[in-house]
Design an enzyme around this catalytic site. Sequence first.
Site, PDB file in Angstrom:
ATOM      1  N   HIS A 165       0.853  -1.238  -0.068  1.00 55.58           N
ATOM      2  CA  HIS A 165       0.087  -0.063   0.056  1.00 55.58           C
ATOM      3  C   HIS A 165       0.885   1.225   0.109  1.00 55.58           C
ATOM      4  O   HIS A 165       0.871   1.896   1.032  1.00 55.58           O
ATOM      5  CB  HIS A 165      -0.957  -0.043   1.173  1.00 55.58           C
ATOM      6  CG  HIS A 165      -1.973  -0.887   1.181  1.00 55.58           C
ATOM      7  ND1 HIS A 165      -3.273  -0.623   1.652  1.00 55.58           N
ATOM      8  CD2 HIS A 165      -2.115  -2.368   0.832  1.00 55.58           C
ATOM      9  CE1 HIS A 165      -3.884  -1.996   1.582  1.00 55.58           C
ATOM     10  NE2 HIS A 165      -3.327  -2.933   0.896  1.00 55.58           N
ATOM     11  N   HIS A 182      -1.908  -5.820  -3.330  1.00 52.51           N
ATOM     12  CA  HIS A 182      -2.999  -4.823  -3.670  1.00 52.51           C
ATOM     13  C   HIS A 182      -4.362  -5.210  -3.182  1.00 52.51           C
ATOM     14  O   HIS A 182      -4.471  -6.666  -3.351  1.00 52.51           O
ATOM     15  CB  HIS A 182      -2.992  -4.936  -5.229  1.00 52.51           C
ATOM     16  CG  HIS A 182      -4.158  -4.032  -5.744  1.00 52.51           C
ATOM     17  ND1 HIS A 182      -4.263  -2.826  -5.687  1.00 52.51           N
ATOM     18  CD2 HIS A 182      -5.305  -4.291  -6.382  1.00 52.51           C
ATOM     19  CE1 HIS A 182      -5.445  -2.299  -6.113  1.00 52.51           C
ATOM     20  NE2 HIS A 182      -6.029  -3.246  -6.545  1.00 52.51           N
ATOM     21  N   GLN A 197     -12.608  -2.036  -3.474  1.00 54.89           N
ATOM     22  CA  GLN A 197     -13.860  -2.517  -2.567  1.00 54.89           C
ATOM     23  C   GLN A 197     -15.366  -1.592  -3.064  1.00 54.89           C
ATOM     24  O   GLN A 197     -16.467  -1.903  -3.205  1.00 54.89           O
ATOM     25  CB  GLN A 197     -13.546  -2.990  -1.317  1.00 54.89           C
ATOM     26  CG  GLN A 197     -13.899  -1.722  -0.267  1.00 54.89           C
ATOM     27  CD  GLN A 197     -12.672  -0.747  -0.224  1.00 54.89           C
ATOM     28  OE1 GLN A 197     -11.615  -1.076  -0.972  1.00 54.89           O
ATOM     29  NE2 GLN A 197     -12.593   0.230   0.365  1.00 54.89           N
ATOM     30  N   ASP A 247       4.559  -4.187 -13.116  1.00 52.81           N
ATOM     31  CA  ASP A 247       5.151  -3.700 -14.206  1.00 52.81           C
ATOM     32  C   ASP A 247       4.961  -2.449 -14.178  1.00 52.81           C
ATOM     33  O   ASP A 247       4.629  -1.554 -13.008  1.00 52.81           O
ATOM     34  CB  ASP A 247       4.805  -4.605 -15.494  1.00 52.81           C
ATOM     35  CG  ASP A 247       2.960  -4.454 -15.596  1.00 52.81           C
ATOM     36  OD1 ASP A 247       2.365  -3.438 -15.120  1.00 52.81           O
ATOM     37  OD2 ASP A 247       2.540  -5.448 -16.385  1.00 52.81           O
ATOM     38  N   LYS A 294      -8.724   8.165  -8.313  1.00 56.46           N
ATOM     39  CA  LYS A 294      -9.066   9.336  -7.265  1.00 56.46           C
ATOM     40  C   LYS A 294     -10.399   9.899  -7.601  1.00 56.46           C
ATOM     41  O   LYS A 294     -11.582   9.936  -6.984  1.00 56.46           O
ATOM     42  CB  LYS A 294      -8.013   9.807  -6.469  1.00 56.46           C
ATOM     43  CG  LYS A 294      -8.630  10.670  -5.338  1.00 56.46           C
ATOM     44  CD  LYS A 294      -8.897  10.187  -4.317  1.00 56.46           C
ATOM     45  CE  LYS A 294      -9.171  10.974  -3.191  1.00 56.46           C
ATOM     46  NZ  LYS A 294     -10.023  12.132  -3.078  1.00 56.46           N
ATOM     47  N   ASN A 303     -17.612  10.885   2.853  1.00 58.90           N
ATOM     48  CA  ASN A 303     -17.551  10.829   1.580  1.00 58.90           C
ATOM     49  C   ASN A 303     -18.714  11.391   0.850  1.00 58.90           C
ATOM     50  O   ASN A 303     -18.363  12.658   0.415  1.00 58.90           O
ATOM     51  CB  ASN A 303     -17.308   9.224   1.179  1.00 58.90           C
ATOM     52  CG  ASN A 303     -15.903   8.691   1.778  1.00 58.90           C
ATOM     53  OD1 ASN A 303     -14.959   9.555   1.714  1.00 58.90           O
ATOM     54  ND2 ASN A 303     -15.961   7.419   2.195  1.00 58.90           N
TER      55      ASN A 303
END
Length: 241
Positions: free
Chosen positions: A74, A93, A106, A124, A187, A221
């Site tokens: 992370h 991840h 999620q 990669d 984001k 949020n």
Amino acid sequence: MKKICVITDNQYIYTEFKNLIQEKCMKEKFEFYYTESNRKFCEDYKNRIDFRPIQLNNKNKEFFEQYNLFFSLHCKQIFPEKLVNNYRCINIHPGFNPHNRGWYPQVFSIINQKPIGVTIHEMDTELDHGPIIFQKEVEIFSYDTSYDVYQRIIKMEINMLKENLNTLILGTYKTISLKEEGNVNYKYDFDKICKLDMERKGTLKEHIDLLRATTFDGYRNAYFLDKDNNKIYVSITLDKV
Ligand code: 0FX
């Protein structure tokens, strides 16, 4: 003896990973870093020599060559090409690649019903994309919020690291290449879903899924703007009896 470089910006993973290498009495030498722009960690770990800030794209070959493996646990920075193309880098991840690669997997899996879980893969140059080493799915229940699913995921991440750390270090694993590219969220995709469109039509299930996907303890949020332009935050409570 070469060393292992661990870069993490996550408090829980950092603490648990350190406990894990102590429990396992690992003989390798681990060096820990966090991202230079992580202001909270810069404050919390100021003057610590065993956990230091790093900006990978400013580092040269001599720095990379000290290590025989890089772990991204992370990590908030993109690993530069000069690193992923020339050294073994493993990413842990919190998502089920190639579905909902990128930010907050999620959240998007609650909305689009794509699989969610944990993927350990070689890195990669693309985001959450390299060959898969280990992968496990996590279930999403009808009463889960983003927070609930995330807790399940990070516990599974630590368990998978516990089970497989030696194999990961030795490199004695077989990888599976991605069969499809999947999808990536950024984001700004999360910011977009947080701005609730009060005129949006849909089923009640879709609306509840959107609210539980944006409900995460400790964060505000989803929101709407009322007629006086006040920002009203919304979260949802789901109780299973
Ligand atoms: O550790 P992590 O899950 O995320 C990190 C990096 O920040 C991210 O750039 C990288 N892509 C990822 C693999 O590793 O921590 P976090 O605190 O950024 O997010 C954890 C969860 O918290 C996230 O899945 C959803 C929730 N969250 C986070 C923020 C910042 C929210 O619901 N709202 C928020 O504003």
